[in-house]
Design an enzyme around this catalytic site. Structure first.
Site, PDB file in Angstrom:
ATOM      1  N   ASP A  13       0.813  -1.212   0.000  1.00  8.00           N
ATOM      2  CA  ASP A  13       0.000   0.000   0.000  1.00  8.00           C
ATOM      3  C   ASP A  13       0.852   1.271   0.000  1.00  8.00           C
ATOM      4  O   ASP A  13       0.417   2.313   0.480  1.00  8.00           O
ATOM      5  CB  ASP A  13      -0.937  -0.002   1.198  1.00  8.00           C
ATOM      6  CG  ASP A  13      -0.183  -0.022   2.523  1.00  8.00           C
ATOM      7  OD1 ASP A  13       1.069  -0.037   2.515  1.00  8.00           O
ATOM      8  OD2 ASP A  13      -0.845  -0.012   3.573  1.00  8.00           O
ATOM      9  N   CYS A  16       4.540  -0.113   2.958  1.00 13.09           N
ATOM     10  CA  CYS A  16       4.915  -1.438   3.466  1.00 13.09           C
ATOM     11  C   CYS A  16       6.156  -1.381   4.361  1.00 13.09           C
ATOM     12  O   CYS A  16       6.228  -2.124   5.332  1.00 13.09           O
ATOM     13  CB  CYS A  16       5.080  -2.438   2.342  1.00 13.09           C
ATOM     14  SG  CYS A  16       6.383  -2.056   1.148  1.00 13.09           S
ATOM     15  N   HIS A  53       9.012  -4.717  -2.357  1.00 12.70           N
ATOM     16  CA  HIS A  53       8.109  -4.757  -1.209  1.00 12.70           C
ATOM     17  C   HIS A  53       8.838  -5.242   0.038  1.00 12.70           C
ATOM     18  O   HIS A  53       9.713  -6.102  -0.032  1.00 12.70           O
ATOM     19  CB  HIS A  53       6.957  -5.715  -1.558  1.00 12.70           C
ATOM     20  CG  HIS A  53       5.954  -5.877  -0.474  1.00 12.70           C
ATOM     21  ND1 HIS A  53       4.978  -4.949  -0.213  1.00 12.70           N
ATOM     22  CD2 HIS A  53       5.777  -6.867   0.422  1.00 12.70           C
ATOM     23  CE1 HIS A  53       4.238  -5.373   0.800  1.00 12.70           C
ATOM     24  NE2 HIS A  53       4.707  -6.534   1.199  1.00 12.70           N
ATOM     25  N   HIS A 134       0.054   5.634 -18.639  1.00 15.91           N
ATOM     26  CA  HIS A 134      -0.404   4.316 -18.177  1.00 15.91           C
ATOM     27  C   HIS A 134       0.371   3.925 -16.917  1.00 15.91           C
ATOM     28  O   HIS A 134       1.590   4.015 -16.889  1.00 15.91           O
ATOM     29  CB  HIS A 134      -0.178   3.255 -19.256  1.00 15.91           C
ATOM     30  CG  HIS A 134      -0.905   3.543 -20.539  1.00 15.91           C
ATOM     31  ND1 HIS A 134      -0.626   2.864 -21.696  1.00 15.91           N
ATOM     32  CD2 HIS A 134      -1.892   4.425 -20.845  1.00 15.91           C
ATOM     33  CE1 HIS A 134      -1.407   3.322 -22.665  1.00 15.91           C
ATOM     34  NE2 HIS A 134      -2.180   4.270 -22.167  1.00 15.91           N
TER      35      HIS A 134
END
Length: 141
Positions: A13, A16, A53, A134
């Site tokens: 999120d 982390c 992460h 994008h």
């Protein structure tokens, strides 16, 4: 020291790192706001980073034990280690590396979720996002 070192998954999120620290310090995965300021501690905690992460590492009696049994704070010894748990954590990290449970951000392959173009590595990912706007990418092998 009996038990095993386990990986406790933290939600991805954009906080982390702080939430992983919050978990190992207070068993609270929602400490990011409080921990975005840092202090000097005489104890040590352990995290694992996969290239994108952070997750928490904990000492658990057995791999399947509930999280409330986790030990996550370790006293630093005179030799600046946290004792036997440090070796167990290094073994877990080596096992994760052997299993290629990390993301090589320079060479991973991504597909744009909008236009389906493939890109290689974080550099091309960023270039595509800047050129097109994008931002929805999925890793593929």
């Amino acid at each position: 020291m009996d038990g095993t070192v386990v990986r406790r998954v933290i939600p991805s999120d954009n906080s982390c790192l702080f939430n992983a620290v919050g978990y190992v310090m207070d068993h609270n995965k929602n400490k990011a706001p409080e921990l975005r300021q840092d202090k000097k501690y005489s104890e040590r905690v352990m995290l694992i980073y996969d290239g994108l992460h952070y997750d928490a590492l904990a000492m658990s009696p057995v791999a399947e034990a509930p999280e409330e049994f986790d030990q996550t704070i370790f006293l630093v010894h005179r030799d600046r280690t946290v004792g036997p748990v440090e070796g167990l954590a290094l073994n877990l990290v080596k096992d994760q590396q052997r299993k290629r449970s990390y993301t090589d951000t320079a060479n991973f392959t991504l597909r744009c979720g909008v236009c389906q173009i493939g890109v290689i590595g974080q550099k091309e990912d960023v270039e595509h996002a800047q050129a097109t706007g994008h931002v929805n990418f999925q890793e593929y092998k």
